[in-house]
Scaffold this active site. Sequence first.
Site, PDB file in Angstrom:
ATOM      1  N   CYS A  33     122.060  17.505  94.463  1.00  0.00           N
ATOM      2  CA  CYS A  33     123.303  17.060  93.477  1.00  0.00           C
ATOM      3  C   CYS A  33     123.983  18.269  92.976  1.00  0.00           C
ATOM      4  O   CYS A  33     125.104  18.012  92.312  1.00  0.00           O
ATOM      5  CB  CYS A  33     122.789  16.345  92.424  1.00  0.00           C
ATOM      6  SG  CYS A  33     121.538  16.989  91.432  1.00  0.00           S
ATOM      7  N   CYS A 102     115.127  14.675  90.069  1.00  0.00           N
ATOM      8  CA  CYS A 102     115.682  15.320  88.851  1.00  0.00           C
ATOM      9  C   CYS A 102     114.523  15.810  88.020  1.00  0.00           C
ATOM     10  O   CYS A 102     114.544  16.849  87.511  1.00  0.00           O
ATOM     11  CB  CYS A 102     116.355  14.484  88.043  1.00  0.00           C
ATOM     12  SG  CYS A 102     117.688  13.274  88.839  1.00  0.00           S
TER      13      CYS A 102
END
Length: 133
Positions: A33, A102
Site C-alpha cells: 500500500c 497492516c
Amino acid sequence: MYSELVMQHFTDPQNVGVIDEPDGVGKVGNPMCGDVMEMFIKVKENHIEDVKFRTFGCGAAIATSSIATEMIKGKSLDEAVNLSNKAVADALGGLPAQKMHCSNLAADAVRAAIEDYRSKEKGTKNEGEQREE
Ligand code: FES
C-alpha cells in the site's frame, strides 16, 4: 468490520511521537500500500524502557502500532523481537483478512528498531575492543 479495540487504538493511539536520541530506530514500508512506519526505542538493561511511533498509514496500521508499543514496553529485547504480527492482530481482537498485512508493519518496525539498536551496540563494542588493542 473492526473490533472495538481496533477503533479504540485508532481514535486514541498510545505512544505516538518521536523519542529524542533514541537507542534504535526502525523504519519500514508496506509494499502493498506504500504506507510507512517509524518506531523509536530507548533501551535500558536489555529492556525496552520507552517506545514511540509515527506512521503514514491506514487506521489498522495506527491501531496495530499503538497496541504493539504497549505490548513491548518494559519487555526484554528477546521477548520484543519475537512479537509476531498474529500476536498483534490477536491482541486487537482480530483484523479483517484484507487488513492483516497492516499488522506486519508494526511487528516489522519493532524488529527493525531492535536490530538497529543491536547493530549500534555491536559497533560500539567493536570500537571499544579496537581502542583497547
Ligand atoms: Fe497500508 Fe494498512 S493499508 S498499512
